[in-house]
Write a protein that holds these residues in place. Structure first.
Motif, short mmCIF file in Angstrom:
data_model
loop_
_atom_site.label_atom_id
_atom_site.label_comp_id
_atom_site.label_asym_id
_atom_site.label_seq_id
_atom_site.Cartn_x
_atom_site.Cartn_y
_atom_site.Cartn_z
N THR A 56 16.67 5.31 0.28
CA THR A 56 15.56 4.43 -0.10
C THR A 56 15.69 3.19 0.76
OG1 THR A 56 15.53 5.15 -2.40
CG2 THR A 56 14.56 3.01 -1.94
N ASN A 79 6.44 4.11 -1.81
CA ASN A 79 5.95 5.20 -0.96
C ASN A 79 4.47 5.02 -0.64
OD1 ASN A 79 8.35 6.76 -0.60
ND2 ASN A 79 8.16 7.40 -2.73
N GLY A 80 4.07 3.78 -0.40
CA GLY A 80 2.70 3.48 0.01
C GLY A 80 1.68 3.42 -1.13
N THR A 126 7.96 -3.54 -0.74
CA THR A 126 7.58 -2.23 -0.19
C THR A 126 8.83 -1.36 -0.14
OG1 THR A 126 7.86 -3.14 2.03
CG2 THR A 126 5.62 -2.98 1.22
N SER A 146 10.32 2.79 0.26
CA SER A 146 10.00 4.19 0.54
C SER A 146 11.27 5.04 0.54
CB SER A 146 9.28 4.32 1.89
OG SER A 146 10.09 3.76 2.88
N ASP A 186 13.03 8.78 1.79
CA ASP A 186 12.87 9.88 2.74
C ASP A 186 13.20 11.22 2.08
OD1 ASP A 186 15.61 9.75 2.61
OD2 ASP A 186 15.93 9.29 4.73
#
Ligand code: 2P0
Length: 333
Positions: free
Chosen positions: A46, A64-65, A95, A97, A99
């Motif tokens: 993360t 994640n957007g 923000t 995200s 993987d």
């Protein structure tokens, strides 16, 4: 504090519990009812950027957007713990995200809140130190307290009402015993019942819950000793027993919590076959259908080949053990 400098980026990796956490002694402070023991992974990340910006009227959280009201509320409440310590009221842009798949039994809340704790600490220049960050990460997610550290990690339940003794500590560095984990993905997408709701249900309505809690101290002692002695056989025995006991508690919950699918069971069967052939591997499964095969160095390619052939296995993710949550350069965010 200026808007230009009140930002930081951190990265953290998920961890997998070998002695499981399932149940709380206090929901408000998110205190676990028992300790747990985990391994932090290297291969799944993360990455979280936090910017405390005086121009903002409210926290702005993109995971994640995507923006989600419930997630934003949770992250805001978590950031309030840091704002209170820094004596600021500045709102933040976050923000984050992953993987790897979110909400599919790969502990995205663990790496998520560990990364957020480390980024918020740096952005606000608090310098809280790893133990305090573990206590704070716990408030976001119990398992996140463990992802502050790398390698083999033990979480203490503590006994204090204020939760100050409920934090994780590192037991052994990742490179001191380089095990490999092969994750067999048997379903994509978020699970139907969150861990939080599931453990609350088990605590309220599983006749096996108290018996489960009674098993944990002995399992923890056995797993801790196995890690210290690098005794794979002992770690395998206690880890599989802790996992299956937790799933027995889940299954006995009324109504039942069944996180497995047919491929989950087929993976267990495959791993048992490998064990009969003398391969150094054991399984563990969390609140989801994925099977994590923990392998001795050198065994992972054989284990991956066998799991790839199991019907219903959609994908494999292989990871060594890795480091704890840490600040990374902003420019790489
Ligand atoms: C664990 N799990 O020890 C156990 C095994 C899932 C099964 O920790 O309510 O997301 O946020 O403290 O940390 C998942 O629970 O729960 C978990 P909260 P969390 O890894």
């Amino acid at each position: 504090m200026t808007a230009d400098t009140s930002q930081a980026t951190a990265t953290a990796q998920p961890n997998i519990a070998l002695v499981k956490y399932w149940g709380k002694r206090d929901a408000t402070l998110n205190l676990p009812a028992a300790g747990s023991l985990s391994i932090t992974l290297a291969g799944l990340h993360t990455r979280t950027h936090v910017h405390f910006d005086p121009a903002l009227d409210a926290d702005d959280v993109a995971l994640n957007g995507a923006r989600d009201t419930a997630q934003t509320r949770k992250v805001s409440a978590f950031l309030d713990l840091f704002r209170a310590r820094a004596r600021v009221d500045t709102r933040a842009r976050v923000t984050s995200s992953n993987d790897f798949p979110t909400g599919a039994g790969l502990a995205s809340s663990a790496s998520g809140f560990a990364a957020l704790a480390v980024a918020a600490d740096r952005a606000l220049r608090l310098g809280l130190g790893a133990r305090n960050l573990s206590r704070l990460a716990r408030r976001g997610s119990g398992s996140a307290a463990r992802s502050i550290f790398g390698g083999f990690v033990e979480m203490s339940a503590g006994t204090r009402a204020d939760g100050e003794d409920a934090f994780a500590t590192p037991l052994l560095a990742a490179d001191a015993w380089p095990l490999t984990v092969v994750v067999a993905i048997t379903a994509r997408g978020a699970k139907s019942i969150s861990s939080r709701a599931g453990m609350e249900a088990s605590q309220r309505a599983s006749p096996f819950y108290r018996a489960w809690l009674a098993t944990v101290p002995e399992d923890l002692a056995s797993a801790r000793a196995a890690v210290q002695a690098r005794d794979f056989e002992q770690l395998a025995r206690v880890s599989e027993a802790s996992c299956l006991a937790m799933h027995a508690v889940m299954l006995a919950t009324r109504p039942a919590l069944l996180y497995w699918n047919p491929a989950t069971v087929a993976c267990i069967d495959c791993i048992r076959g490998l064990q009969r052939d003398g391969i150094g591997v054991f399984f563990t499964i969390d609140a989801g259908p994925q099977v994590k095969a923990v392998c001795l160095p050198g065994a992972s390619s054989r284990v991956a080949a066998a799991l790839r052939g199991v019907g219903g296995v959609q994908d494999l993710v292989t990871s060594t053990l890795g480091a704890g949550a840490r600040v990374v350069p902003d420019t790489a965010a």
